[in-house]
Structures are given as C-alpha cells and as structure tokens.
Design a protein around this motif. Structure first.
Motif, PDB file in Angstrom:
ATOM      1  N   THR A 184      37.883  31.159 -14.730  1.00  9.52           N
ATOM      2  CA  THR A 184      37.150  31.623 -13.534  1.00  9.52           C
ATOM      3  C   THR A 184      36.336  30.472 -12.935  1.00  9.52           C
ATOM      4  O   THR A 184      35.601  30.667 -11.970  1.00  9.52           O
ATOM      5  N   GLY A 185      36.465  29.281 -13.541  1.00  7.11           N
ATOM      6  CA  GLY A 185      35.763  28.102 -13.004  1.00  7.11           C
ATOM      7  C   GLY A 185      34.507  27.724 -13.752  1.00  7.11           C
ATOM      8  O   GLY A 185      33.838  26.752 -13.401  1.00  7.11           O
ATOM      9  N   HIS A 186      34.166  28.481 -14.793  1.00  6.35           N
ATOM     10  CA  HIS A 186      32.926  28.210 -15.522  1.00  6.35           C
ATOM     11  C   HIS A 186      33.121  27.196 -16.645  1.00  6.35           C
ATOM     12  O   HIS A 186      34.177  27.142 -17.259  1.00  6.35           O
ATOM     13  N   SER A 187      32.064  26.418 -16.884  1.00  6.66           N
ATOM     14  CA  SER A 187      32.120  25.461 -17.993  1.00  6.66           C
ATOM     15  C   SER A 187      31.406  26.057 -19.200  1.00  6.66           C
ATOM     16  O   SER A 187      30.433  26.807 -19.066  1.00  6.66           O
ATOM     17  N   ILE A 188      31.913  25.710 -20.376  1.00  4.20           N
ATOM     18  CA  ILE A 188      31.437  26.307 -21.629  1.00  4.20           C
ATOM     19  C   ILE A 188      30.751  25.255 -22.491  1.00  4.20           C
ATOM     20  O   ILE A 188      31.291  24.170 -22.700  1.00  4.20           O
ATOM     21  N   GLY A 355      25.562  28.236 -27.576  1.00  5.59           N
ATOM     22  CA  GLY A 355      26.721  27.884 -26.763  1.00  5.59           C
ATOM     23  C   GLY A 355      27.126  29.054 -25.885  1.00  5.59           C
ATOM     24  O   GLY A 355      26.580  30.155 -25.988  1.00  5.59           O
ATOM     25  N   GLY A 356      28.084  28.805 -25.001  1.00  7.17           N
ATOM     26  CA  GLY A 356      28.524  29.844 -24.071  1.00  7.17           C
ATOM     27  C   GLY A 356      28.507  29.323 -22.647  1.00  7.17           C
ATOM     28  O   GLY A 356      28.540  28.115 -22.407  1.00  7.17           O
ATOM     29  N   ILE A 357      28.448  30.249 -21.691  1.00  5.53           N
ATOM     30  CA  ILE A 357      28.468  29.867 -20.273  1.00  5.53           C
ATOM     31  C   ILE A 357      27.258  28.976 -19.967  1.00  5.53           C
ATOM     32  O   ILE A 357      26.125  29.305 -20.305  1.00  5.53           O
ATOM     33  N   THR A 358      27.509  27.861 -19.304  1.00  2.00           N
ATOM     34  CA  THR A 358      26.440  26.933 -18.912  1.00  2.00           C
ATOM     35  C   THR A 358      25.458  27.635 -17.981  1.00  2.00           C
ATOM     36  O   THR A 358      25.862  28.249 -16.982  1.00  2.00           O
ATOM     37  N   LEU A 359      24.179  27.564 -18.324  1.00  2.00           N
ATOM     38  CA  LEU A 359      23.168  28.348 -17.599  1.00  2.00           C
ATOM     39  C   LEU A 359      22.983  27.921 -16.144  1.00  2.00           C
ATOM     40  O   LEU A 359      22.602  28.741 -15.305  1.00  2.00           O
ATOM     41  N   SER A 360      23.265  26.669 -15.825  1.00  2.00           N
ATOM     42  CA  SER A 360      23.112  26.210 -14.434  1.00  2.00           C
ATOM     43  C   SER A 360      24.085  26.936 -13.499  1.00  2.00           C
ATOM     44  O   SER A 360      23.915  26.936 -12.279  1.00  2.00           O
ATOM     45  N   GLU A 361      25.105  27.582 -14.080  1.00  2.00           N
ATOM     46  CA  GLU A 361      26.108  28.293 -13.287  1.00  2.00           C
ATOM     47  C   GLU A 361      25.771  29.773 -13.097  1.00  2.00           C
ATOM     48  O   GLU A 361      26.555  30.539 -12.550  1.00  2.00           O
ATOM     49  N   ILE A 362      24.578  30.187 -13.558  1.00  2.00           N
ATOM     50  CA  ILE A 362      24.162  31.599 -13.468  1.00  2.00           C
ATOM     51  C   ILE A 362      22.781  31.668 -12.814  1.00  2.00           C
ATOM     52  O   ILE A 362      21.888  30.877 -13.143  1.00  2.00           O
ATOM     53  N   ASP A 363      22.602  32.627 -11.926  1.00  2.00           N
ATOM     54  CA  ASP A 363      21.309  32.837 -11.277  1.00  2.00           C
ATOM     55  C   ASP A 363      20.463  33.769 -12.150  1.00  2.00           C
ATOM     56  O   ASP A 363      20.808  34.940 -12.307  1.00  2.00           O
ATOM     57  N   ALA A 365      17.821  35.284 -11.589  1.00  2.00           N
ATOM     58  CA  ALA A 365      17.199  36.395 -10.851  1.00  2.00           C
ATOM     59  C   ALA A 365      18.144  37.586 -10.724  1.00  2.00           C
ATOM     60  O   ALA A 365      17.703  38.719 -10.484  1.00  2.00           O
ATOM     61  N   THR A 366      19.455  37.352 -10.879  1.00  2.00           N
ATOM     62  CA  THR A 366      20.440  38.429 -10.710  1.00  2.00           C
ATOM     63  C   THR A 366      21.466  38.471 -11.848  1.00  2.00           C
ATOM     64  O   THR A 366      22.184  39.455 -11.997  1.00  2.00           O
ATOM     65  N   MET A 367      21.567  37.402 -12.626  1.00  2.00           N
ATOM     66  CA  MET A 367      22.599  37.194 -13.659  1.00  2.00           C
ATOM     67  C   MET A 367      23.984  37.055 -13.034  1.00  2.00           C
ATOM     68  O   MET A 367      25.006  37.135 -13.722  1.00  2.00           O
ATOM     69  N   GLU A 368      24.040  36.787 -11.737  1.00  2.00           N
ATOM     70  CA  GLU A 368      25.326  36.600 -11.072  1.00  2.00           C
ATOM     71  C   GLU A 368      25.780  35.156 -11.201  1.00  2.00           C
ATOM     72  O   GLU A 368      24.966  34.226 -11.185  1.00  2.00           O
ATOM     73  N   SER A 369      27.088  34.973 -11.313  1.00  2.00           N
ATOM     74  CA  SER A 369      27.668  33.635 -11.319  1.00  2.00           C
ATOM     75  C   SER A 369      27.347  32.943  -9.998  1.00  2.00           C
ATOM     76  O   SER A 369      27.426  33.558  -8.937  1.00  2.00           O
ATOM     77  N   ARG A 370      26.996  31.666 -10.086  1.00  2.00           N
ATOM     78  CA  ARG A 370      26.784  30.876  -8.861  1.00  2.00           C
ATOM     79  C   ARG A 370      28.122  30.397  -8.301  1.00  2.00           C
ATOM     80  O   ARG A 370      28.181  29.858  -7.198  1.00  2.00           O
ATOM     81  N   LEU A 371      29.198  30.557  -9.078  1.00  2.00           N
ATOM     82  CA  LEU A 371      30.510  30.045  -8.689  1.00  2.00           C
ATOM     83  C   LEU A 371      31.448  31.137  -8.192  1.00  2.00           C
ATOM     84  O   LEU A 371      32.336  30.871  -7.387  1.00  2.00           O
TER      85      LEU A 371
END
Length: 414
Positions: A184-188, A355-363, A365-371
């Motif tokens: 989905t484009g996310h880095s781990i 570990g897991g989804i890189t936090l810079s890719e998540i907002d 305030a909403t827990m929504e993906s920034r990507l």
C-alpha cells in the motif's frame, strides 16, 4: 430509494480493533462495520493479560508521565493522548458498568479481577451496535479498486470491498508478514521482540526459582539499567525490572543476539564504597552471630544464604570470623554480581514487538495514513510499544478510539 451504506472493515480482533469497530458503529449508526480476525479467537491478549485479570491501563498522573513509558513512539502517543487518555478509558468502561481499580504500582484492573469482564463488555458493544464479527478471516492483500474503494483479499479466496479500512492486526514477528501493507506504499520498521525474560542456562541462581527481590540491573557495555522487582525463574530472571530492560533494550539486545552480561546489585540503596563503609559497624554489632542466620539487609533468606555459599562462606561462620578475602568477594556479589545471559523467553503469552508501520506515515490526530486516504491504523501494527504495566493496552484504546472518531465523522459527512 435505499441509501447505500458506507462500510468500514477492521482487520484484527484484538483490543485496538474491537475498540475501533464498536466506537465507529456507535458514533455513526448508518455505517456498516465488519471486524475480521485471522485466528479463531477474539481478544486473546486481553484474555491472558495480567495473569488473566487484564491490565487495562495505567493510573498515570499526566500525559508526560505516561509518554515516558514508551521506548518507541513517545512523540506520537503524546499527541494521541491529548485526544483520548487514561481518564477517558476509565470513563468509557465505567459508563458500561465496568469499574476499574488501581494497584500500588499503578496498574489498573477491572474490580472483578477477571479479564472476561473486559471481553464481555466489548462483545456486548459489538452486538449492541451490530458489528459483524468474523473469525478465521486473514487479510492477505489490500488494494484500491477502480472506483476508489478498498478491496481486501482474504486467505479463503473471498474479497471484500470497503470505503474505510482500519488495520489493527497487531505486531508481526517477521518483516515478511508486513508484505501486504508494504504494497500500500508504507515503509516498515523491522520488528523485534520487546517484552521478554533473560535466559541463564546452567546458572546455579536458577535453583532459587520463585524468589523475588528488589534489585538494580544493568547490561554490561550499554547504558541500559533499571531498578525494580526481579524474579528468579527456573530458566533465569524475570519480573518488572527485567521486562523494562527488555523493552528499552529491544533493538540493542537483538543486535547482541541476546548474549550479554547482566550486572545485578541486590542492594540498590548501596554501591561498593557505601557498603564497605557500613561493613565494620555491622561486623562489630553482629560479630558473635552466624552470618548465614543474620541478614541485616532484608534480602530473602534463601538468596542471602545462596550468595554466602557462592562467596565461599560456610554455614558455621560468624560475622566476626569472615576472612577479609571472602568478605570482599561477598560484598562485590551483593552490589555487582555478574550473570551471563544467553537467549530470551517470551513473557508468558503477552508477546509484544517493536517495529511496524513508520509513524511519520500516520497522522496521530486521526490515525489515518498520510499516503493512502481512508486507510487507518490502530494498536501494535504501528511502531509504538510500551513497557509492561498497561501501557500497550492504553495505546490500543487510544488509537482505536481516534481512528473510530475520524472514520465516523467522515462517514457522516459523506
């Protein structure tokens, strides 16, 4: 004309997934909510947590205190906790008839001391707000379809369309398991165990299994150190001090391949110099008494006698008669005893990974993906982990609630 309902699919039937599902369904009654659990068991970590009592959260005085208990993700949880904190968790469960109590160490449990109370509460909410719960449904792929909706591929060959997806799949032990999310484009951030006990194969200390003491423990060659209860087990050492070290040192200890030296101070209020200063007066005061029977430091008797024997001090020896060489060896053992560690053991069934989804890719305030719009995350699938004591569950409730609120708001608007 019938209105087509928006659909939320939550992947993961643990604490974070359930909290997202039931709150989203409650806040937006027109939303169709489907919760998928890959195993046959719902809320399995809730069930075993705290020895079957469920350590729901931690009685933290403020957000700053709380955030300092997360080895990874402090900045992220600080923002999230401003939206849903410990007080909100207590209130949420309280409104549903589940009262929580705090213990002396800050851990909070249902007053029933039974994790089933929490499980029943969440299942009741799911039933009340018509969340469709399906077990043995593992998501293997997640992609956007031509109409902009999400398409979830399941291991059984089925596929499911969703307007919103919340991934609350927990932590994975191997990086490869994150493949469907990477697509989905996310880095781990590669996973590592972050809650484990220390194995000391063949060490004579294991004969004292069940003995507990407050100790200061540091890892040789690192800055890692903790003071707190230490429990001797048949394989080595456990207890809060060890578990906190394992969380803070998750990456460092993994790099050492779990082979290192733990240095234990059995008298955390002393160091070698202060002990040497106090010793002559103890020797004078207790001179005629057998040292094996007279322990002035409040250590467990079995531990005291074990340390004396390890120092070569016989059971008949009086305080005044201990030779200087044996006395020096014993003092060193009391304040800096070295234990070679080879390997780790998962702490009960409360397996936690960092570990897991890189936090810079998540907002936060909403827990929504920034990507990827309309893709949300909750719980341990993100690179956030807390020490033992209710911190991981609080992150689960917080992230699940924030995601639910954001999804419900968007579904209502649309």
């Amino acid at each position: 004309m019938s209105v087509i309902r928006k659909r939320l699919v939550v992947a993961g039937g643990g604490a974070a997934g359930f909290f997202c599902a039931v709150n989203a369904a409650r806040l937006c009654p027109s939303l169709e909510v489907v919760l998928l659990e890959k195993t046959g068991k719902l809320l399995s970590k809730v069930k075993v947590s705290g020895g079957g009592r469920c350590n729901v959260t931690h009685n933290a005085p403020d957000i700053t205190y709380m955030t300092k208990r997360y080895p990874r993700g402090q900045h992220f949880v600080k923002k999230a906790f401003s939206r849903f904190f410990v007080t909100d968790t207590i209130e949420w469960y309280g409104e549903r008839g589940v009262k929580l109590k705090a213990e002396a160490d800050g851990r909070m449990f249902p007053v029933t001391d039974n994790s089933q109370t929490i499980i029943d509460c969440l299942l009741r909410e799911a039933d009340k707000y018509q969340v469709r719960v399906e077990t043995n449904k593992e998501v293997t792929a997640l992609e956007k379809s031509a109409d902009g909706r999400w398409q979830l591929q399941l291991q059984d060959g089925r596929s499911l369309a969703a307007d919103y997806v919340c991934v609350a799949a927990g932590g994975y032990a191997q990086s490869g398991k994150f493949g469907w999310l990477e697509k989905t484009g996310h880095s781990i951030i590669p996973p590592a165990p972050s809650l484990f006990t220390f194995n000391m194969p063949g060490n004579p200390i294991t004969a004292l299994m069940g003995v507990a003491a407050t100790a200061h423990v540091k890892i040789a060659g690192t800055k890692l150190q903790e003071t707190g209860p230490l429990l001797i087990t048949h394989w080595g050492m456990s207890g809060p001090a060890i578990l906190r070290l394992s969380a803070w040192g998750a990456r460092e200890l993994q790099a050492l391949q779990y082979t290192f030296t733990a240095i234990v101070n059995w008298l955390p209020d002393h160091h070698e110099n202060s002990l040497r200063e106090e010793w002559p007066s103890l020797r004078q005061e207790l001179g005629k008494q057998k040292i094996h029977h007279k322990n002035p430091f409040g250590l467990p008797q079995r531990l005291w006698q074990f340390l004396l024997l390890q120092a070569g001090i016989s059971e008949e020896m009086r305080w005044a008669d201990v030779p200087a060489k044996d006395q020096n060896r014993f003092m060193k053992m009391l304040v800096s005893m070295e234990f070679p560690v080879k390997g780790k053991t998962t702490f009960k069934e409360e397996f936690v990974t960092c570990g897991g989804i890189t936090l810079s890719e998540i907002d936060p305030a909403t827990m929504e993906s920034r990507l990827a719009p309309n893709l949300f995350f909750a719980g341990e699938v993100m690179d956030v982990d807390g020490i033992t004591g209710g911190f991981n569950f609080q992150h689960a409730w917080t992230s699940g609630f924030i995601a639910a609120t954001a999804i419900a708001m968007r579904a209502t608007e649309q």
